[in-house]
Scaffold this active site. Structure first.
Site, short mmCIF file in Angstrom:
data_model
loop_
_atom_site.label_atom_id
_atom_site.label_comp_id
_atom_site.label_asym_id
_atom_site.label_seq_id
_atom_site.Cartn_x
_atom_site.Cartn_y
_atom_site.Cartn_z
N ILE A 119 -6.55 -1.72 41.33
CA ILE A 119 -6.87 -2.58 40.17
C ILE A 119 -6.39 -4.01 40.42
O ILE A 119 -7.14 -4.97 40.21
CB ILE A 119 -6.28 -1.98 38.88
CG1 ILE A 119 -6.93 -0.63 38.59
CG2 ILE A 119 -6.46 -2.94 37.70
CD1 ILE A 119 -6.29 0.16 37.46
N THR A 131 -2.33 -4.23 31.13
CA THR A 131 -3.30 -3.13 31.09
C THR A 131 -2.78 -1.98 31.94
O THR A 131 -3.56 -1.11 32.36
CB THR A 131 -4.71 -3.56 31.56
OG1 THR A 131 -4.61 -4.03 32.91
CG2 THR A 131 -5.32 -4.64 30.70
N ARG A 144 0.87 0.17 31.82
CA ARG A 144 1.44 1.20 30.93
C ARG A 144 2.38 0.51 29.94
O ARG A 144 3.06 -0.47 30.30
CB ARG A 144 2.22 2.25 31.73
CG ARG A 144 1.35 3.28 32.44
CD ARG A 144 0.62 4.22 31.47
NE ARG A 144 -0.21 5.21 32.15
CZ ARG A 144 -1.50 5.09 32.41
NH1 ARG A 144 -2.16 3.98 32.08
NH2 ARG A 144 -2.17 6.06 33.00
N ASP A 176 -3.20 -3.83 26.33
CA ASP A 176 -4.10 -2.68 26.20
C ASP A 176 -3.29 -1.40 26.06
O ASP A 176 -3.85 -0.33 25.81
CB ASP A 176 -5.00 -2.58 27.44
CG ASP A 176 -6.07 -1.51 27.30
OD1 ASP A 176 -6.74 -1.50 26.23
OD2 ASP A 176 -6.26 -0.70 28.22
N GLU A 196 2.31 4.15 22.05
CA GLU A 196 0.88 4.29 21.71
C GLU A 196 0.47 5.73 21.41
O GLU A 196 -0.52 5.96 20.70
CB GLU A 196 0.00 3.74 22.83
CG GLU A 196 0.04 4.56 24.11
CD GLU A 196 -0.85 3.99 25.20
OE1 GLU A 196 -0.75 2.79 25.48
OE2 GLU A 196 -1.65 4.75 25.78
N HIS A 229 -5.83 1.07 24.53
CA HIS A 229 -5.92 1.68 25.87
C HIS A 229 -7.38 1.95 26.23
O HIS A 229 -7.77 3.07 26.55
CB HIS A 229 -5.09 2.99 25.92
CG HIS A 229 -4.63 3.32 27.31
ND1 HIS A 229 -3.41 3.86 27.58
CD2 HIS A 229 -5.24 3.19 28.52
CE1 HIS A 229 -3.28 4.07 28.89
NE2 HIS A 229 -4.38 3.66 29.48
N GLN A 230 -8.15 0.89 26.18
CA GLN A 230 -9.59 1.02 26.36
C GLN A 230 -10.11 0.38 27.65
O GLN A 230 -11.32 0.37 27.89
CB GLN A 230 -10.33 0.41 25.16
CG GLN A 230 -10.31 -1.12 25.10
CD GLN A 230 -11.17 -1.68 23.99
OE1 GLN A 230 -10.85 -1.55 22.83
NE2 GLN A 230 -12.28 -2.33 24.36
#
Ligand code: NAI
Length: 335
Positions: free
Chosen positions: A156, A234, A236, A260, A265, A297-298
């Site tokens: 990523i 984005t 954790r 994110d 969460e 978390h999308q």
């Protein structure tokens, strides 16, 4: 015989994709809307495998219970595996994951958060709906020639670097295992974490959550950062000490946060909580800042990524039950 797979945290969109891909595999899929934890692990009884997502909590108790019930495989349908006690699972039950499904999905969401925060698109959307066409407070900055610190240069992080180089940003990178050939080829520089903190206008997190990275963004690291820094996570939730981030936002040390993921969460993300009272004061405070964007978390959530996730997950399960080599096994590396 069709192997039974208990699929936890199964939303309508998961079921749709998994049902479609399962036409190739023929598993018996049993969907549960809860995320797997010690309170509902009994639901996995009678299944050969469980399929879980990012907010499951697979601790020692859950692992023992799964083994006791004859479940043979834990199939994560995500890349991160911080929510499974891998050390305890070793030798008891196999764990597989989806190491890669679309780094582009996450990289593009990362870019969306950065640009939205910088150019205040989230506020402009609301303002123009209210027939307010004023620009006051909306001044952004050119991303071009600004410095971005990328923490974690795996699949990523590298994709993010490619995207941000397209904007003409200067890239500073940090990774526990720097890849100098990658740096040379892409004309980027590996530096220390401290240098990332001190010199970056934007910091974006793409490393896994481990003992070393937990709360890496804290009071101490924020103090080293440039005034007005933009922090994007984005990765954790627990990479950031949220209360310290809030202090940073209040003091204006932190100019923007795009999140994110959030450390607590599991209690909220992926659920419609709009009829309940928000009892999490930290999340409530975060959501009160107009320079913070929280998404649920999308980042992974694209058609391509979902389809890849389903294919790899079912391939992993199929490999296990047909005795093939488990190429995506999560192997405990410690002692
Ligand atoms: P990856 O395994 O390809 O890359 C992770 C990189 O982090 C590696 O280069 C590794 O050397 C580095 N690293 C490990 N420990 C580190 C440390 N202490 N400090 C700095 N770097 C360290 O993983 P990938 O696919 O790039 O994913 C990165 C993370 O993104 C995952 O661990 C996961 O937590 C998160 N993620 C979030 C998603 C979302 O929807 N928001 C979706 C997919 C992944």
């Amino acid at each position: 015989m069709a192997y039974k797979v208990a699929v936890f945290d199964a939303k309508p969109y998961d079921q749709e994709t998994f049902n479609r891909v399962n036409e190739e595999y023929g598993f018996e899929l049993i969907y549960h809307k809860e995320h797997l934890d010690r309170h509902n692990v009994v639901l996995a009884g009678g299944s050969d495998a469980v399929c879980i997502f990012v907010n499951a909590n697979v601790d020692k108790y859950v692992i023992d219970k799964l083994c006791e019930m004859g479940v043979k495989l834990i199939a994560l349908r995500c890349a991160g595996f911080n929510n499974v006690d891998i050390a305890y699972a070793a030798g008891k039950i196999k764990v597989v994951r989806v190491p890669e499904y679309s780094p582009h999905a996450i990289a593009e969401h990362t870019l969306a958060l950065m640009l939205c925060l910088n150019r205040k698109v989230h506020r402009a959307f609301l303002r123009t709906r209210d027939w307010n066409f004023s620009l006051n407070g909306f001044m952004g900055f050119d991303m071009n020639q600004k410095t971005v610190g990328v923490v974690g240069t795996g699949k990523i992080g590298r994709t993010v670097i490619g995207v941000l180089k397209g904007l003409g940003m200067n890239i500073l990178a940090y990774d526990l295992y720097p890849d100098n050939a990658f740096a040379e080829k892409n004309d980027i520089k590996y530096v220390t974490l401290d240098e990332i903190y001190r010199n970056s206008d934007v910091i974006t997190l793409h490393c896994p959550l481990t003992k070393e990275t937990e709360y890496m963004i804290s009071e101490e690291s924020i103090a080293k950062m440039k005034d007005g820094v933009m922090i994007i996570n984005t990765g954790r939730g627990k990479l950031i000490h949220t209360k310290h981030l809030i202090e940073g936002l209040i003091s204006r040390k932190v100019g923007y946060a795009g999140l994110d993921v959030y450390e607590e969460e599991g209690a909220y993300f992926y659920e419609d909580c709009s009829d309940s009272v928000l009892t999490d004061d930290v999340l409530a405070r975060l959501l009160s800042f107009n320079n913070v964007i929280v998404t649920s978390h999308q980042a992974f959530f694209t058609e391509e990524a979902m389809s890849n996730i389903a294919h790899t997950t079912m391939g992993n399960i199929s490999d296990y039950f047909s005795g093939e080599e488990l190429k995506n096994e999560v192997v405990f590396q410690g002692k």
